[in-house]
Design a protein around this motif. Structure first.
Motif, PDB file in Angstrom:
ATOM      1  N   ALA A  67       0.835  -1.203   0.000  1.00  0.00           N
ATOM      2  CA  ALA A  67       0.000   0.000   0.000  1.00  0.00           C
ATOM      3  C   ALA A  67       0.870   1.253   0.000  1.00  0.00           C
ATOM      4  CB  ALA A  67      -0.940  -0.005   1.205  1.00  0.00           C
ATOM      5  N   ASP A  68       1.916   1.270   0.807  1.00  0.00           N
ATOM      6  CA  ASP A  68       2.806   2.433   0.848  1.00  0.00           C
ATOM      7  C   ASP A  68       3.571   2.611  -0.459  1.00  0.00           C
ATOM      8  OD1 ASP A  68       2.115   3.320   3.367  1.00  0.00           O
ATOM      9  OD2 ASP A  68       4.190   3.434   4.064  1.00  0.00           O
ATOM     10  N   THR A  72      -1.774  -0.513  -4.788  1.00  0.00           N
ATOM     11  CA  THR A  72      -3.033  -0.685  -4.076  1.00  0.00           C
ATOM     12  C   THR A  72      -3.713  -2.003  -4.392  1.00  0.00           C
ATOM     13  OG1 THR A  72      -3.284   1.712  -4.040  1.00  0.00           O
ATOM     14  CG2 THR A  72      -5.257   0.403  -3.595  1.00  0.00           C
ATOM     15  N   ASN A  73      -3.804  -2.358  -5.662  1.00  0.00           N
ATOM     16  CA  ASN A  73      -4.494  -3.603  -6.013  1.00  0.00           C
ATOM     17  C   ASN A  73      -3.778  -4.822  -5.447  1.00  0.00           C
ATOM     18  OD1 ASN A  73      -6.581  -2.273  -7.328  1.00  0.00           O
ATOM     19  ND2 ASN A  73      -5.499  -2.283  -9.281  1.00  0.00           N
ATOM     20  N   ALA A  75      -1.936  -4.791  -2.720  1.00  0.00           N
ATOM     21  CA  ALA A  75      -2.180  -4.735  -1.273  1.00  0.00           C
ATOM     22  C   ALA A  75      -3.570  -5.276  -0.952  1.00  0.00           C
ATOM     23  CB  ALA A  75      -2.031  -3.303  -0.763  1.00  0.00           C
ATOM     24  N   ILE A  76      -4.552  -4.898  -1.750  1.00  0.00           N
ATOM     25  CA  ILE A  76      -5.918  -5.394  -1.545  1.00  0.00           C
ATOM     26  C   ILE A  76      -5.955  -6.912  -1.686  1.00  0.00           C
ATOM     27  CG2 ILE A  76      -8.228  -5.464  -2.601  1.00  0.00           C
ATOM     28  CD1 ILE A  76      -7.912  -2.416  -3.078  1.00  0.00           C
ATOM     29  N   ASN A  95      -7.625  -2.112   7.215  1.00  0.00           N
ATOM     30  CA  ASN A  95      -6.708  -1.618   6.201  1.00  0.00           C
ATOM     31  C   ASN A  95      -7.275  -1.775   4.793  1.00  0.00           C
ATOM     32  OD1 ASN A  95      -3.911  -0.722   7.404  1.00  0.00           O
ATOM     33  ND2 ASN A  95      -4.792  -2.279   8.702  1.00  0.00           N
ATOM     34  N   LEU A  99      -7.939   1.290   1.932  1.00  0.00           N
ATOM     35  CA  LEU A  99      -7.585   1.199   0.512  1.00  0.00           C
ATOM     36  C   LEU A  99      -8.810   1.374  -0.376  1.00  0.00           C
ATOM     37  CD1 LEU A  99      -5.036  -1.744   0.732  1.00  0.00           C
ATOM     38  CD2 LEU A  99      -4.525   0.691   0.476  1.00  0.00           C
ATOM     39  N   TYR A 100      -9.913   0.742  -0.008  1.00  0.00           N
ATOM     40  CA  TYR A 100     -11.141   0.895  -0.788  1.00  0.00           C
ATOM     41  C   TYR A 100     -11.612   2.351  -0.778  1.00  0.00           C
ATOM     42  CZ  TYR A 100     -11.838  -4.213  -0.985  1.00  0.00           C
ATOM     43  OH  TYR A 100     -11.719  -5.556  -1.216  1.00  0.00           O
ATOM     44  N   ALA A 102      -9.844   5.024  -0.465  1.00  0.00           N
ATOM     45  CA  ALA A 102      -8.949   5.823  -1.313  1.00  0.00           C
ATOM     46  C   ALA A 102      -9.319   5.684  -2.786  1.00  0.00           C
ATOM     47  CB  ALA A 102      -7.500   5.405  -1.089  1.00  0.00           C
ATOM     48  N   GLN A 103      -9.948   4.575  -3.142  1.00  0.00           N
ATOM     49  CA  GLN A 103     -10.391   4.350  -4.521  1.00  0.00           C
ATOM     50  C   GLN A 103     -11.816   4.851  -4.756  1.00  0.00           C
ATOM     51  OE1 GLN A 103      -9.899   0.051  -4.848  1.00  0.00           O
ATOM     52  NE2 GLN A 103      -7.912   0.317  -5.841  1.00  0.00           N
TER      53      GLN A 103
END
Length: 177
Positions: A67-68, A72-73, A75-76, A95, A99-100, A102-103
């Motif tokens: 994620a950092d 993102t995908n 990390a998800i 967490n 992430l979701y 942020a999208q």
């Protein structure tokens, strides 16, 4: 709702402290992550996970590192698999929600936070994040009211209040399917 590296490291510390005998490698990966040595931390996590593929702490750390790194995908994917294998852990759900959100996927974020709360009802961070998600969802709806009914005088005031509450954060609409 953004999960800063410091907050993420604090969460990792809480997760890791709950394990009686913590491996030095996990501590090293966590230290690299906290120092911002993300590529090295990811490489180290991958090597460790090659030997210990079910290690929940290492998998969680890998998700945070990805994620950092802006992956993102990936990390998800890591955190979702972790919730499947360890549904009793609230941190991966929380967490995932970050992430979701942020999208702009607020429904998915809400669902993830509700799972975190189901697994750990007094997980304050998940409750706070759920409140943020509801506020963002409300802002989207008040914005729609302004578009649909220009004469409505209450929606703009409510929208302004929510934006102030959220500290002026931009509100992403859910992606179109």
């Amino acid at each position: 709702m953004a999960l800063s590296r410091f907050l993420a490291a604090a969460v990792v510390s809480v997760v890791l402290v709950s394990v009686p005998a913590l491996g030095d490698e996990i501590q090293d990966i966590n230290l690299q992550f906290r120092k911002g040595e993300l590529a090295a931390a990811l490489d180290h996590a991958n090597r460790y996970l090659a030997k210990n593929p079910k290690d929940a702490q290492a998998r969680f750390l890998k998700g945070l590192i990805l994620a950092d790194l802006g992956k993102t995908n990936d990390a998800i994917e890591v955190l979702s698999a972790l919730t499947g294998d360890y549904p009793e852990l609230p941190e991966p759900y929380n967490n995932l929600a970050v992430l979701y959100a942020a999208q702009g996927k607020y429904e998915a974020a809400r669902n993830a936070l509700e799972m975190a709360i189901r697994t750990h009802p007094d997980y304050a961070t998940a409750h706070e994040n759920l409140g943020d998600i509801y506020a963002k969802m409300a802002a989207i709806e008040y914005d729609k009211v302004q578009t649909l009914d220009a004469k409505n005088t209450t929606a703009p005031a409510k929208l302004k209040l929510i934006r102030n509450l959220l500290g002026g954060q931009a509100i992403k609409s859910a992606p179109k399917k």
